[in-house]
Design a protein around this motif. Structure first.
Motif, PDB file in Angstrom:
ATOM      1  N   ASP A  53      25.269  30.815  31.306  1.00  0.00           N
ATOM      2  CA  ASP A  53      25.496  29.320  30.350  1.00  0.00           C
ATOM      3  C   ASP A  53      26.891  28.818  30.801  1.00  0.00           C
ATOM      4  O   ASP A  53      26.897  27.809  31.853  1.00  0.00           O
ATOM      5  N   LYS A  57      27.028  27.055  34.192  1.00  0.00           N
ATOM      6  CA  LYS A  57      27.162  25.319  33.244  1.00  0.00           C
ATOM      7  C   LYS A  57      28.076  24.547  33.566  1.00  0.00           C
ATOM      8  O   LYS A  57      28.335  22.962  33.538  1.00  0.00           O
ATOM      9  N   ILE A  73      23.852  22.386  26.797  1.00  0.00           N
ATOM     10  CA  ILE A  73      22.538  23.180  28.165  1.00  0.00           C
ATOM     11  C   ILE A  73      21.749  23.753  27.738  1.00  0.00           C
ATOM     12  O   ILE A  73      21.008  24.441  28.478  1.00  0.00           O
TER      13      ILE A  73
END
Length: 139
Positions: A53, A57, A73
């Motif tokens: 992540d 992201k 996130i």
């Protein structure tokens, strides 16, 4: 049959939703883990942040890890299992949602986490193979 408590990695650490991703990455390095459950201000599970992540992201999107928080996130409702659930329920939850880590909750508090490694240590080769087929199957 064993329970989630029997196969979990106890003492899992969580990170507050307001903490930044650079702090999450530091904690992951210190703890030698690839994911951290995210807790809200009441210390209740509100998500999970993974090393992937952080990269996908945030870093790959050109964002600053010192300015993006774990809460920023976190997506969707996190999956979890009660500490007293039997292993068949653990497998069903992980397989049906195709997840590789499952927080274990007792009295609304994080008490551990179950990962693929925990399954491999506690289940038969047949059970692990069935889990892998169902979680990694694309369909």
């Amino acid at each position: 049959m064993p329970t989630a408590r029997d196969i979990m990695h106890p003492g899992a650490n969580w990170i507050p939703a307001h903490e930044t991703l650079d702090r999450a990455a530091q904690m992951m390095r210190e703890l030698d883990v690839g994911a951290l459950p995210i807790a809200d201000q009441d210390e209740r599970l509100c998500g999970i942040v993974t090393d992937r992540d952080i990269v996908v992201k945030c870093v790959a999107a050109g964002r600053d890890t010192s300015r993006v928080t774990c809460g920023d996130i976190a997506e969707g409702t996190p999956r979890w299992i009660d500490a007293g659930a039997d292993v068949s329920e653990v497998l069903r939850e992980m397989e049906s949602h195709q997840i590789k880590r499952l927080p274990v909750i007792e009295n609304k508090r994080l008490v551990g986490i179950i990962s693929e490694a925990d399954l491999a240590r506690h289940l038969s080769d047949k059970q692990v193979a069935e889990f892998a087929t169902r979680v990694y199957a694309r369909g």
